[in-house]
Design a protein around this motif. Structure first.
Motif, short mmCIF file in Angstrom:
data_model
loop_
_atom_site.label_atom_id
_atom_site.label_comp_id
_atom_site.label_asym_id
_atom_site.label_seq_id
_atom_site.Cartn_x
_atom_site.Cartn_y
_atom_site.Cartn_z
N GLN A 1 0.81 -1.22 0.00
CA GLN A 1 0.00 0.00 0.00
C GLN A 1 0.84 1.27 0.00
O GLN A 1 0.33 2.38 -0.11
N ARG A 2 2.14 1.10 0.10
CA ARG A 2 3.07 2.24 0.25
C ARG A 2 3.00 3.22 -0.91
O ARG A 2 2.87 4.42 -0.71
N ASP A 3 3.09 2.73 -2.14
CA ASP A 3 3.11 3.63 -3.31
C ASP A 3 1.84 4.46 -3.40
O ASP A 3 1.89 5.65 -3.72
N ALA A 4 0.69 3.86 -3.11
CA ALA A 4 -0.58 4.59 -3.18
C ALA A 4 -0.64 5.67 -2.10
O ALA A 4 -1.12 6.78 -2.36
N VAL B 1 1.92 7.30 -0.66
CA VAL B 1 2.85 8.38 -1.02
C VAL B 1 2.32 9.17 -2.22
O VAL B 1 2.34 10.41 -2.21
N ALA B 2 1.80 8.49 -3.23
CA ALA B 2 1.27 9.18 -4.41
C ALA B 2 0.03 10.01 -4.08
O ALA B 2 -0.18 11.07 -4.67
N GLY B 3 -0.77 9.55 -3.13
CA GLY B 3 -2.00 10.25 -2.78
C GLY B 3 -1.77 11.55 -2.04
O GLY B 3 -2.55 12.49 -2.18
N GLU B 4 -0.71 11.63 -1.24
CA GLU B 4 -0.40 12.84 -0.48
C GLU B 4 1.12 13.04 -0.42
O GLU B 4 1.73 12.95 0.64
N PRO B 5 1.74 13.37 -1.55
CA PRO B 5 3.21 13.48 -1.58
C PRO B 5 3.75 14.63 -0.73
O PRO B 5 4.93 14.63 -0.39
N GLU B 6 2.91 15.60 -0.39
CA GLU B 6 3.36 16.69 0.46
C GLU B 6 3.46 16.25 1.93
O GLU B 6 4.10 16.90 2.73
N GLU C 1 13.88 0.29 1.89
CA GLU C 1 12.85 -0.10 0.92
C GLU C 1 12.42 -1.56 1.05
O GLU C 1 11.29 -1.89 0.73
N PRO D 1 8.52 8.16 0.56
CA PRO D 1 8.93 6.75 0.52
C PRO D 1 10.04 6.52 1.54
O PRO D 1 10.66 7.48 2.01
#
Length: 116
Positions: free
Chosen positions: A53-56, A58-63, A73, A67
């Motif tokens: 679920q990590r990528d989603a 981070v991509a959903g709220e990159p501010e 990793e 990662p």
């Protein structure tokens, strides 16, 4: 804005959770498993989080979310900027990270209010 002291106040109440200072970084563990770790400047907090679920996240709220460092990793891990967190969101992240690392019966007892 959340500080390390806010996190510490919650993490210290969790069964089997211990605080350690490792290479000038505050970490919280269950046994030898680290479930929370702070950057040296205490501006970011790494926490246990499902790898799939990590990528989603981070991509959903990159501010807000980052990662893991390249050396982390391989672990179920992600980071968050403390200044971007509200207290209730911090509590949810800390509890979820702790629950990933503690035995299920311990988590259930604590969350049901019957922990000793």
């Amino acid at each position: 804005m959340v500080t390390i002291d806010d996190v510490r106040q919650l993490a210290r109440t969790l069964p089997r959770s211990t605080e350690a200072l490792v290479r000038d970084r505050v970490k919280f563990r269950i046994g030898q498993i680290v479930y929370l770790a702070f950057s040296r400047d205490e501006t970011t907090m790494g926490f246990a989080f499902p790898r799939e679920q990590r990528d989603a996240l981070v991509a959903g709220e990159p501010e807000k979310f980052l990662p893991p460092e390249p050396s982390d990793e391989r672990f179920q891990w992600v980071r968050v900027r403390l200044a971007a967190l509200e207290a209730d969101e911090m509590a949810e992240l800390v509890l979820d990270a702790w629950r990933m690392c503690v035995p299920k019966r311990v988590a259930s007892a604590y969350l049901d209010g019957s922990a000793t």
